[in-house]
Design a protein around this motif. Structure first.
Motif, PDB file in Angstrom:
ATOM      1  N   ALA A 198       0.727  -1.252   0.015  1.00  0.00           N
ATOM      2  CA  ALA A 198      -0.119  -0.073  -0.122  1.00  0.00           C
ATOM      3  C   ALA A 198       0.790   1.362  -0.051  1.00  0.00           C
ATOM      4  O   ALA A 198       0.357   2.210  -0.525  1.00  0.00           O
ATOM      5  N   ALA A 199       1.968   1.100   0.820  1.00  0.00           N
ATOM      6  CA  ALA A 199       3.006   2.319   0.788  1.00  0.00           C
ATOM      7  C   ALA A 199       3.334   2.716  -0.661  1.00  0.00           C
ATOM      8  O   ALA A 199       3.563   3.732  -1.177  1.00  0.00           O
ATOM      9  N   THR A 200       3.684   1.910  -1.616  1.00  0.00           N
ATOM     10  CA  THR A 200       4.064   1.989  -2.901  1.00  0.00           C
ATOM     11  C   THR A 200       2.958   2.478  -3.584  1.00  0.00           C
ATOM     12  O   THR A 200       3.297   3.433  -4.484  1.00  0.00           O
ATOM     13  N   ARG A 201       1.753   2.100  -3.316  1.00  0.00           N
ATOM     14  CA  ARG A 201       0.665   2.806  -4.110  1.00  0.00           C
ATOM     15  C   ARG A 201       0.279   4.175  -3.658  1.00  0.00           C
ATOM     16  O   ARG A 201      -0.179   5.134  -4.386  1.00  0.00           O
ATOM     17  N   LEU A 202       0.864   4.421  -2.477  1.00  0.00           N
ATOM     18  CA  LEU A 202       0.627   5.886  -2.109  1.00  0.00           C
ATOM     19  C   LEU A 202       1.568   6.993  -2.467  1.00  0.00           C
ATOM     20  O   LEU A 202       1.625   8.212  -2.335  1.00  0.00           O
ATOM     21  N   LYS A 203       2.822   6.280  -3.147  1.00  0.00           N
ATOM     22  CA  LYS A 203       3.832   7.333  -3.297  1.00  0.00           C
ATOM     23  C   LYS A 203       3.396   8.267  -4.431  1.00  0.00           C
ATOM     24  O   LYS A 203       2.709   7.747  -5.576  1.00  0.00           O
ATOM     25  N   ARG A 204       3.806   9.333  -4.510  1.00  0.00           N
ATOM     26  CA  ARG A 204       3.643  10.363  -5.574  1.00  0.00           C
ATOM     27  C   ARG A 204       4.544  10.359  -6.580  1.00  0.00           C
ATOM     28  O   ARG A 204       5.878   9.610  -6.402  1.00  0.00           O
ATOM     29  N   GLY A 205       4.581  10.838  -7.635  1.00  0.00           N
ATOM     30  CA  GLY A 205       5.589  10.848  -8.639  1.00  0.00           C
ATOM     31  C   GLY A 205       6.788  11.673  -8.432  1.00  0.00           C
ATOM     32  O   GLY A 205       6.704  12.574  -7.403  1.00  0.00           O
ATOM     33  N   GLY A 206       7.726  11.429  -9.121  1.00  0.00           N
ATOM     34  CA  GLY A 206       9.197  12.278  -8.836  1.00  0.00           C
ATOM     35  C   GLY A 206       9.883  11.311  -7.748  1.00  0.00           C
ATOM     36  O   GLY A 206       9.589  10.639  -7.163  1.00  0.00           O
ATOM     37  N   GLU A 207      11.026  12.061  -7.608  1.00  0.00           N
ATOM     38  CA  GLU A 207      12.036  11.599  -6.653  1.00  0.00           C
ATOM     39  C   GLU A 207      11.507  11.901  -5.075  1.00  0.00           C
ATOM     40  O   GLU A 207      10.816  12.880  -4.731  1.00  0.00           O
ATOM     41  N   PRO A 208      11.851  10.930  -4.250  1.00  0.00           N
ATOM     42  CA  PRO A 208      11.259  11.069  -2.750  1.00  0.00           C
ATOM     43  C   PRO A 208      11.836  12.397  -2.256  1.00  0.00           C
ATOM     44  O   PRO A 208      13.178  12.451  -2.547  1.00  0.00           O
ATOM     45  N   ARG A 209      11.368  13.246  -1.251  1.00  0.00           N
ATOM     46  CA  ARG A 209      11.931  14.407  -0.877  1.00  0.00           C
ATOM     47  C   ARG A 209      12.353  13.969   0.708  1.00  0.00           C
ATOM     48  O   ARG A 209      11.622  13.401   1.337  1.00  0.00           O
TER      49      ARG A 209
END
Length: 352
Positions: free
Chosen positions: A128-139
């Motif tokens: 689920a955490a993967t599905r919640l990730k937004r586009g772009g590099e993690p900040r």
């Protein structure tokens, strides 16, 4: 704050508040779980608790607290004085601008009553955490927090983007965490810190690290340390122990990778924990107190003496909503007798 003095007229201890994970219970609908949240908030307000915080969980069979800001609006609309907050918003799941706009909206509707606690975890399993990730590099969390804080300041015309609503509201921010590193992070930024004691029973080192690292600011001249705990109060120790079997079974299910909604109280039989699981289960239960009025006073007194929190956020997971309401009533009767009125039959629901 190291001492707790309790008598018939005075409670001299940390502020008392509610942490609600919005438990889903076997035999009841999701809608009922959500309605129970507002019912509990209304009772907590009548009993004199300071604030009501809602968690953020995703893909969780046990909790219906995914849309935290939506639930906050539902609770705030059904109450009138208690502070309502997120405990917390898991910032990596969200764009800071959207968080600022959502909480700016809540603060505009319910001025002076909204808290924003933020954490750096996902509040979800890895899939689920993967599905919640937004586009772009993690900040980095610090960068996201800085952006979020800036949106609540007076808008800078040169910035080009402002939170509407949100800009100029100076909404209170709290950092959530469960480690000395997270605590020091909050202290270095001069922000209040809330330790996740309902997950880990090791608050003292983190709260000490927070106070040691704290840098005063104009908004927060002194540290403010909070911690959550698990508590089940009942009119007898035996009843409290029986009610607590529901949470123990839920936590054991998570340990076995078989998460379930909260079940009715039941003794363990052939599916009970083995010796290794029993040890792990006790650790997984976090800071927990169960019992009658006297046991709650003793247990809370020990936690306060050990950790010296400025505020306690009480999480009560029991299957029956009546028993859950009674648990918070017993806290009020045991610790705040002068502030525990009879049950209130009506709560304000009209917009203010």
């Amino acid at each position: 704050m190291n001492d707790i003095a309790i008598n018939d007229t005075q409670y001299d201890g940390p502020a008392l508040s509610v942490l609600d994970l919005v438990p889903i219970t076997v035999g009841h609908s999701l809608g009922q779980a959500l309605r129970n949240t507002r019912r509990l908030a209304q009772r907590a307000e009548a009993l004199g608790f300071r604030r009501y915080w809602l968690a953020e969980h995703h893909n969780a069979a046990s909790f219906a607290s995914a849309a935290t800001s939506v639930l906050m609006g539902y609770v705030a609309e059904g109450t009138s004085t208690i502070r309502v907050g997120a405990g917390g918003i898991m910032l990596p799941n969200h764009a800071p601008l959207m968080v600022a706009e959502q909480f700016g909206t809540l603060e505009s509707l319910y001025p002076g009553r909204i808290d924003l606690g933020v954490g750096r975890s996902a509040g979800a399993d890895p899939v689920a955490a993967t599905r919640l990730k937004r586009g772009g590099e993690p900040r980095p969390f610090s960068a996201m927090l800085g952006e979020l804080s800036a949106y609540f300041e007076e808008a800078d015309p040169a910035a080009g983007v402002r939170a509407v609503p949100g800009a100029g509201l100076a909404l209170p921010l709290y950092i959530l965490g469960g480690s000395p590193a997270a605590a020091a992070f909050a202290g270095e930024r001069g922000l209040p810190f809330a330790y996740a004691g309902h997950l880990k029973d090791d608050a003292a080192p983190s709260l000490a690290a927070y106070r040691s690292a704290f840098r005063p600011s104009a908004v927060h001249p002194a540290p403010y340390a909070m911690m959550s705990i698990n508590l089940i109060g009942a009119d007898s120790a035996a009843e409290a122990a029986w009610l607590a079997t529901s949470r123990r079974r839920r936590v054991l299910g998570v340990m076995r990778a078989r998460p379930l909604p909260l079940q009715a109280p039941a003794a363990f039989d052939t599916d009970g924990p083995d010796a290794a699981e029993r040890q792990a289960l006790e650790l997984a239960l976090g800071a927990s107190i169960e019992g009658d009025h006297a046991a709650l006073r003793a247990g809370l007194g020990a936690i306060i003496a050990r950790c010296a929190p400025d505020e306690l956020l009480i999480n009560t997971e029991v299957h029956d909503i009546g028993a859950r309401l009674r648990s918070y009533e017993i806290v009020a009767e045991a610790l705040m007798p002068q502030r525990a009125p009879p049950a209130r039959t009506n709560s304000p629901t009209e917009p203010r």
